[in-house]
Scaffold this motif. Sequence first.
Motif, PDB file in Angstrom:
ATOM      1  N   LYS A  90       0.819  -1.219   0.000  1.00  0.00           N
ATOM      2  CA  LYS A  90       0.000   0.000   0.000  1.00  0.00           C
ATOM      3  C   LYS A  90       0.849   1.265   0.000  1.00  0.00           C
ATOM      4  O   LYS A  90       0.326   2.373   0.151  1.00  0.00           O
ATOM      5  CB  LYS A  90      -0.929  -0.007   1.211  1.00  0.00           C
ATOM      6  N   GLN A  91       2.153   1.113  -0.181  1.00  0.00           N
ATOM      7  CA  GLN A  91       3.060   2.259  -0.138  1.00  0.00           C
ATOM      8  C   GLN A  91       3.449   2.724  -1.547  1.00  0.00           C
ATOM      9  O   GLN A  91       4.524   3.259  -1.746  1.00  0.00           O
ATOM     10  CB  GLN A  91       4.319   1.882   0.645  1.00  0.00           C
ATOM     11  N   HIS A  92       2.584   2.519  -2.517  1.00  0.00           N
ATOM     12  CA  HIS A  92       2.859   2.979  -3.880  1.00  0.00           C
ATOM     13  C   HIS A  92       2.513   4.461  -4.020  1.00  0.00           C
ATOM     14  O   HIS A  92       1.802   5.032  -3.180  1.00  0.00           O
ATOM     15  CB  HIS A  92       2.058   2.161  -4.893  1.00  0.00           C
ATOM     16  N   ASN A  93       3.009   5.073  -5.069  1.00  0.00           N
ATOM     17  CA  ASN A  93       2.704   6.482  -5.321  1.00  0.00           C
ATOM     18  C   ASN A  93       1.226   6.658  -5.671  1.00  0.00           C
ATOM     19  O   ASN A  93       0.560   5.708  -6.088  1.00  0.00           O
ATOM     20  CB  ASN A  93       3.581   7.026  -6.449  1.00  0.00           C
ATOM     21  N   SER A  94       0.743   7.875  -5.542  1.00  0.00           N
ATOM     22  CA  SER A  94      -0.695   8.121  -5.708  1.00  0.00           C
ATOM     23  C   SER A  94      -1.084   8.556  -7.119  1.00  0.00           C
ATOM     24  O   SER A  94      -2.266   8.771  -7.390  1.00  0.00           O
ATOM     25  CB  SER A  94      -1.155   9.202  -4.715  1.00  0.00           C
ATOM     26  N   ASP A  95      -0.117   8.676  -8.031  1.00  0.00           N
ATOM     27  CA  ASP A  95      -0.474   9.071  -9.400  1.00  0.00           C
ATOM     28  C   ASP A  95      -1.218   7.927 -10.088  1.00  0.00           C
ATOM     29  O   ASP A  95      -1.150   6.770  -9.682  1.00  0.00           O
ATOM     30  CB  ASP A  95       0.780   9.441 -10.194  1.00  0.00           C
ATOM     31  N   GLU A  96      -1.908   8.263 -11.178  1.00  0.00           N
ATOM     32  CA  GLU A  96      -2.803   7.310 -11.831  1.00  0.00           C
ATOM     33  C   GLU A  96      -2.091   6.043 -12.296  1.00  0.00           C
ATOM     34  O   GLU A  96      -2.580   4.925 -12.075  1.00  0.00           O
ATOM     35  CB  GLU A  96      -3.477   7.981 -13.029  1.00  0.00           C
ATOM     36  N   GLN A  97      -0.927   6.173 -12.930  1.00  0.00           N
ATOM     37  CA  GLN A  97      -0.234   5.014 -13.464  1.00  0.00           C
ATOM     38  C   GLN A  97       0.258   4.076 -12.358  1.00  0.00           C
ATOM     39  O   GLN A  97       0.201   2.855 -12.485  1.00  0.00           O
ATOM     40  CB  GLN A  97       0.945   5.458 -14.338  1.00  0.00           C
ATOM     41  N   SER A  98       0.697   4.665 -11.257  1.00  0.00           N
ATOM     42  CA  SER A  98       1.156   3.833 -10.139  1.00  0.00           C
ATOM     43  C   SER A  98      -0.011   3.093  -9.492  1.00  0.00           C
ATOM     44  O   SER A  98       0.121   1.927  -9.093  1.00  0.00           O
ATOM     45  CB  SER A  98       1.869   4.693  -9.101  1.00  0.00           C
ATOM     46  N   VAL A  99      -1.143   3.752  -9.402  1.00  0.00           N
ATOM     47  CA  VAL A  99      -2.342   3.121  -8.843  1.00  0.00           C
ATOM     48  C   VAL A  99      -2.794   1.958  -9.727  1.00  0.00           C
ATOM     49  O   VAL A  99      -3.145   0.881  -9.235  1.00  0.00           O
ATOM     50  CB  VAL A  99      -3.470   4.149  -8.681  1.00  0.00           C
ATOM     51  N   LEU A 100      -2.774   2.164 -11.045  1.00  0.00           N
ATOM     52  CA  LEU A 100      -3.153   1.100 -11.975  1.00  0.00           C
ATOM     53  C   LEU A 100      -2.190  -0.083 -11.872  1.00  0.00           C
ATOM     54  O   LEU A 100      -2.609  -1.242 -11.911  1.00  0.00           O
ATOM     55  CB  LEU A 100      -3.175   1.637 -13.405  1.00  0.00           C
ATOM     56  N   ALA A 101      -0.904   0.217 -11.749  1.00  0.00           N
ATOM     57  CA  ALA A 101       0.091  -0.851 -11.611  1.00  0.00           C
ATOM     58  C   ALA A 101      -0.142  -1.647 -10.333  1.00  0.00           C
ATOM     59  O   ALA A 101      -0.030  -2.874 -10.320  1.00  0.00           O
ATOM     60  CB  ALA A 101       1.494  -0.256 -11.622  1.00  0.00           C
TER      61      ALA A 101
END
Length: 255
Positions: A107-118
């Motif tokens: 749950k420590q991924h970045n909040s931008d759209e591409q990171s969320v999709l990944a």
Amino acid sequence: MPDVSLDWLNKNAAMLVKKHWGLKHIPKIEIDLERDSFDWKRNVGYYCNDIETIVFSSQVNKRKSEREIKKILLHELVHWYLHTTGQRFRDSDERFARELIRVGLGKQHNSDEQSVLAAKAAWKRKKDERFEIIEENEEGIITARLRHHRKNGEDFKRDLANTLIRAHNEREEDITIYPGDIADMMCEWYGYKLEPLARVAIRISSRGSYLSGEIGDRDDISEVLHHELDMTYSEIDLKLKDFEEEELEAANEDS
């Protein structure tokens, strides 16, 4: 206010890379390296892939707890590990998101759209992932299917190897151990979850010496149909095409 020194970062990095990847070396780590591209209002740490260096800000560190900084350090170490092993390492890569899950930072991924999709794709893949232990006996093949909320295939192999070694070394004389017992031990010792056993499993790959895993040719399929699926050879000959006979007939017609 934590005292996050370069020595503290190096010591924690050494501990983390040994724990998660079994490595004895760490990347270069710096505090307050100046670069125009750094945005310390948004980020806590950076991995600079061109110089293979992890960078922190002393001012930002003062606003974070040691626990938060350790999580960021591990996040940047994931970038470094994947990059230096030739794998996709950016926040928008599913491979990166899968490694975050593996090390406990799902749950420590970045909040931008591409990171969320990944991250969503990585979690879906992880949810569908299973590991299997196979028992082959005179009655057939039994499969124990395991899952783990974090570990990958390499972790599974390592845990299975350690379980087999420990089970052998600790067992009492004349005690028989079955693959199902090994599966239970992996659940107890490493946190795997055991799904209901597949009571019917049939090996249909070619049994040739190369062990390629392919289905094989007509003769290989014929053997599976006969020995595993109880068909007679006469039934098989009626149902399976024989390409050699077709080629022979075609050659006779041409002549």
